[in-house]
Design a protein around this motif. Structure first.
Motif, PDB file in Angstrom:
ATOM      1  N   GLY A  20      26.498  50.086 -19.342  1.00  0.00           N
ATOM      2  CA  GLY A  20      25.277  49.722 -20.047  1.00  0.00           C
ATOM      3  C   GLY A  20      24.469  50.917 -20.513  1.00  0.00           C
ATOM      4  O   GLY A  20      23.628  50.788 -21.403  1.00  0.00           O
ATOM      5  N   LYS A  21      24.713  52.091 -19.927  1.00  0.00           N
ATOM      6  CA  LYS A  21      23.996  53.306 -20.312  1.00  0.00           C
ATOM      7  C   LYS A  21      24.867  54.253 -21.127  1.00  0.00           C
ATOM      8  O   LYS A  21      24.464  55.382 -21.391  1.00  0.00           O
ATOM      9  N   CYS A  22      26.038  53.770 -21.548  1.00  0.00           N
ATOM     10  CA  CYS A  22      27.036  54.651 -22.151  1.00  0.00           C
ATOM     11  C   CYS A  22      26.884  54.718 -23.670  1.00  0.00           C
ATOM     12  O   CYS A  22      26.887  53.689 -24.353  1.00  0.00           O
ATOM     13  N   ALA A  77      36.282  45.480 -23.279  1.00  0.00           N
ATOM     14  CA  ALA A  77      37.028  44.477 -22.519  1.00  0.00           C
ATOM     15  C   ALA A  77      36.193  43.855 -21.413  1.00  0.00           C
ATOM     16  O   ALA A  77      36.376  42.686 -21.059  1.00  0.00           O
ATOM     17  N   HIS A  78      35.270  44.636 -20.866  1.00  0.00           N
ATOM     18  CA  HIS A  78      34.453  44.138 -19.755  1.00  0.00           C
ATOM     19  C   HIS A  78      33.111  43.580 -20.219  1.00  0.00           C
ATOM     20  O   HIS A  78      32.310  43.128 -19.403  1.00  0.00           O
ATOM     21  N   GLY A  79      32.876  43.619 -21.508  1.00  0.00           N
ATOM     22  CA  GLY A  79      31.676  42.975 -22.057  1.00  0.00           C
ATOM     23  C   GLY A  79      30.382  43.504 -21.508  1.00  0.00           C
ATOM     24  O   GLY A  79      29.403  42.760 -21.365  1.00  0.00           O
ATOM     25  N   ARG A  80      30.338  44.819 -21.189  1.00  0.00           N
ATOM     26  CA  ARG A  80      29.113  45.367 -20.634  1.00  0.00           C
ATOM     27  C   ARG A  80      28.023  45.448 -21.703  1.00  0.00           C
ATOM     28  O   ARG A  80      28.275  45.863 -22.825  1.00  0.00           O
ATOM     29  N   GLN A  81      26.809  45.080 -21.360  1.00  0.00           N
ATOM     30  CA  GLN A  81      25.672  45.126 -22.271  1.00  0.00           C
ATOM     31  C   GLN A  81      24.789  46.315 -21.960  1.00  0.00           C
ATOM     32  O   GLN A  81      24.752  46.789 -20.812  1.00  0.00           O
ATOM     33  N   PRO A  82      24.032  46.827 -22.946  1.00  0.00           N
ATOM     34  CA  PRO A  82      23.106  47.933 -22.669  1.00  0.00           C
ATOM     35  C   PRO A  82      22.116  47.561 -21.596  1.00  0.00           C
ATOM     36  O   PRO A  82      21.625  46.428 -21.541  1.00  0.00           O
ATOM     37  N   GLU A  83      21.825  48.508 -20.727  1.00  0.00           N
ATOM     38  CA  GLU A  83      20.851  48.285 -19.663  1.00  0.00           C
ATOM     39  C   GLU A  83      19.459  48.546 -20.185  1.00  0.00           C
ATOM     40  O   GLU A  83      19.237  49.373 -21.071  1.00  0.00           O
ATOM     41  N   ALA A  84      18.497  47.842 -19.644  1.00  0.00           N
ATOM     42  CA  ALA A  84      17.106  48.041 -20.044  1.00  0.00           C
ATOM     43  C   ALA A  84      16.664  49.453 -19.689  1.00  0.00           C
ATOM     44  O   ALA A  84      17.091  50.025 -18.692  1.00  0.00           O
ATOM     45  N   ALA A  85      15.843  50.039 -20.541  1.00  0.00           N
ATOM     46  CA  ALA A  85      15.332  51.388 -20.272  1.00  0.00           C
ATOM     47  C   ALA A  85      14.524  51.390 -19.001  1.00  0.00           C
ATOM     48  O   ALA A  85      13.800  50.447 -18.702  1.00  0.00           O
ATOM     49  N   GLN A  86      14.690  52.459 -18.247  1.00  0.00           N
ATOM     50  CA  GLN A  86      13.966  52.556 -16.973  1.00  0.00           C
ATOM     51  C   GLN A  86      12.994  53.710 -17.028  1.00  0.00           C
ATOM     52  O   GLN A  86      13.155  54.629 -17.768  1.00  0.00           O
ATOM     53  N   MET A 111      32.999  65.630 -21.672  1.00  0.00           N
ATOM     54  CA  MET A 111      33.757  64.564 -20.997  1.00  0.00           C
ATOM     55  C   MET A 111      33.581  64.676 -19.483  1.00  0.00           C
ATOM     56  O   MET A 111      33.447  63.664 -18.778  1.00  0.00           O
ATOM     57  N   LEU A 112      33.534  65.907 -18.975  1.00  0.00           N
ATOM     58  CA  LEU A 112      33.287  66.131 -17.547  1.00  0.00           C
ATOM     59  C   LEU A 112      31.910  65.603 -17.147  1.00  0.00           C
ATOM     60  O   LEU A 112      31.778  64.851 -16.170  1.00  0.00           O
ATOM     61  N   HIS A 113      30.891  65.976 -17.899  1.00  0.00           N
ATOM     62  CA  HIS A 113      29.535  65.497 -17.599  1.00  0.00           C
ATOM     63  C   HIS A 113      29.470  63.970 -17.659  1.00  0.00           C
ATOM     64  O   HIS A 113      28.853  63.331 -16.808  1.00  0.00           O
ATOM     65  N   HIS A 114      30.119  63.402 -18.667  1.00  0.00           N
ATOM     66  CA  HIS A 114      30.092  61.948 -18.829  1.00  0.00           C
ATOM     67  C   HIS A 114      30.777  61.256 -17.653  1.00  0.00           C
ATOM     68  O   HIS A 114      30.304  60.227 -17.164  1.00  0.00           O
ATOM     69  N   GLY A 115      31.878  61.834 -17.192  1.00  0.00           N
ATOM     70  CA  GLY A 115      32.581  61.259 -16.050  1.00  0.00           C
ATOM     71  C   GLY A 115      31.809  61.381 -14.752  1.00  0.00           C
ATOM     72  O   GLY A 115      31.934  60.538 -13.862  1.00  0.00           O
ATOM     73  N   GLN A 116      31.006  62.418 -14.640  1.00  0.00           N
ATOM     74  CA  GLN A 116      30.204  62.611 -13.437  1.00  0.00           C
ATOM     75  C   GLN A 116      28.956  61.738 -13.423  1.00  0.00           C
ATOM     76  O   GLN A 116      28.499  61.321 -12.355  1.00  0.00           O
ATOM     77  N   ARG A 117      28.391  61.442 -14.603  1.00  0.00           N
ATOM     78  CA  ARG A 117      27.085  60.788 -14.671  1.00  0.00           C
ATOM     79  C   ARG A 117      27.144  59.316 -15.077  1.00  0.00           C
ATOM     80  O   ARG A 117      26.326  58.519 -14.605  1.00  0.00           O
ATOM     81  N   ILE A 118      28.065  58.975 -15.970  1.00  0.00           N
ATOM     82  CA  ILE A 118      28.094  57.621 -16.533  1.00  0.00           C
ATOM     83  C   ILE A 118      29.415  56.911 -16.232  1.00  0.00           C
ATOM     84  O   ILE A 118      29.443  55.846 -15.612  1.00  0.00           O
ATOM     85  N   CYS A 119      30.504  57.484 -16.662  1.00  0.00           N
ATOM     86  CA  CYS A 119      31.821  56.855 -16.500  1.00  0.00           C
ATOM     87  C   CYS A 119      32.415  57.236 -15.149  1.00  0.00           C
ATOM     88  O   CYS A 119      33.507  57.799 -15.049  1.00  0.00           O
ATOM     89  N   VAL A 120      31.681  56.895 -14.097  1.00  0.00           N
ATOM     90  CA  VAL A 120      32.076  57.261 -12.739  1.00  0.00           C
ATOM     91  C   VAL A 120      33.248  56.393 -12.291  1.00  0.00           C
ATOM     92  O   VAL A 120      33.550  55.352 -12.877  1.00  0.00           O
ATOM     93  N   TRP A 121      33.894  56.800 -11.223  1.00  0.00           N
ATOM     94  CA  TRP A 121      35.143  56.169 -10.818  1.00  0.00           C
ATOM     95  C   TRP A 121      34.959  54.713 -10.395  1.00  0.00           C
ATOM     96  O   TRP A 121      35.634  53.817 -10.908  1.00  0.00           O
ATOM     97  N   GLU A 122      34.031  54.427  -9.484  1.00  0.00           N
ATOM     98  CA  GLU A 122      34.000  53.099  -8.856  1.00  0.00           C
ATOM     99  C   GLU A 122      33.263  52.060  -9.697  1.00  0.00           C
ATOM    100  O   GLU A 122      33.781  50.967  -9.940  1.00  0.00           O
TER     101      GLU A 122
END
Length: 235
Positions: free
Chosen positions: A213-215, A226-235, A197-208
């Motif tokens: 899309g990468k989650c 609720a925010h209807g986020r879609q997966p992001e295209a692979a980079q 959960m710590l790693h996820h909060g630092q890398r993906i579920c960041v504060w701002e």
């Protein structure tokens, strides 16, 4: 197509545990630092970065060289040594008071005796120290002594709230028991849950700007749905 089963309560928390394990891995528990080092470093870590926490501890030890010397130092001297950590003036007298109390009660600068105490007694003793709350106490017990407790730092608290494992008005202190109740009373599970959960909060579920899309949790996250986020295209 079959409907997604209900994920409320314990089942949902364990689902999150498994998904995070697939993303970041499941590790065998190993102690991170000597217990008193862990305690003081965790006190230094409040509202600062890991790099500044480490720098502050290194400077503290380089200047004084022993726990007894730190306990005997003036708070202003300690504050100067730990300047890289934010709020050094507030942390210094607490560190001094903690070390003085430990030495006075135990006769030596050591908290190794906590290995033999039940979790509730260990938590109560640690929280009796000046400036030590449930996050610091549970982190010391889990990371140093393999006790089945769950530390809830700012990242664990934020991610848990967005997913919906805790309510929006639950503070970090209340979240310790609420989250632990949804997980097995197993130190290995709680350790990996905390770390991932710590790693996820630092890398993906960041504060701002959470990177929904990468989650790997987005299908099971209240915020992501609720925010209807879609997966992001692979980079």
């Amino acid at each position: 197509m079959a409907e997604t089963p209900s994920l409320a309560g314990d089942g949902r928390a364990m689902l999150i545990y498994r998904l995070l394990g697939e993303t970041y891995g499941i590790r065998a528990w190993t102690p991170r630092r000597e217990p008193l080092h862990e305690l003081i470093s965790t006190m230094l870590s409040h509202r600062t970065t890991e790099a500044n926490e480490a720098k502050a501890f290194d400077q503290l030890w380089a200047r004084f060289g022993s726990w007894e010397a730190i306990a005997a130092a003036e708070p202003a001297e300690i504050a100067q040594a730990i300047a890289p950590a934010n709020f050094a003036e507030a942390k210094a007298p607490r560190i001094k008071a903690v070390l003085k109390q430990i030495i006075a009660e135990r006769g030596a600068p050591s908290i190794d005796f906590l290995a033999d105490l039940p979790v509730e007694e260990g938590m109560a003793w640690l929280e009796s120290l000046p400036g030590v709350g449930p996050k610091t106490a549970s982190l010391v017990l889990l990371f140093c002594f393999h006790k089945p407790v769950l530390p809830v730092d700012t990242h664990v608290h934020r991610v848990s709230g967005r997913i919906g494992l805790i309510g929006p008005k639950v503070n970090a202190e209340q979240a310790h028991n609420l989250l632990a109740a949804q997980l097995p009373d197993d130190a290995d599970v709680l350790w990996n849950f905390h770390l991932n959960m710590l790693h996820h909060g630092q890398r993906i579920c960041v504060w701002e700007r959470p990177r929904c899309g990468k989650c790997s949790l987005r299908e099971h996250c209240d915020y992501g749905r609720a925010h209807g986020r879609q997966p992001e295209a692979a980079q």
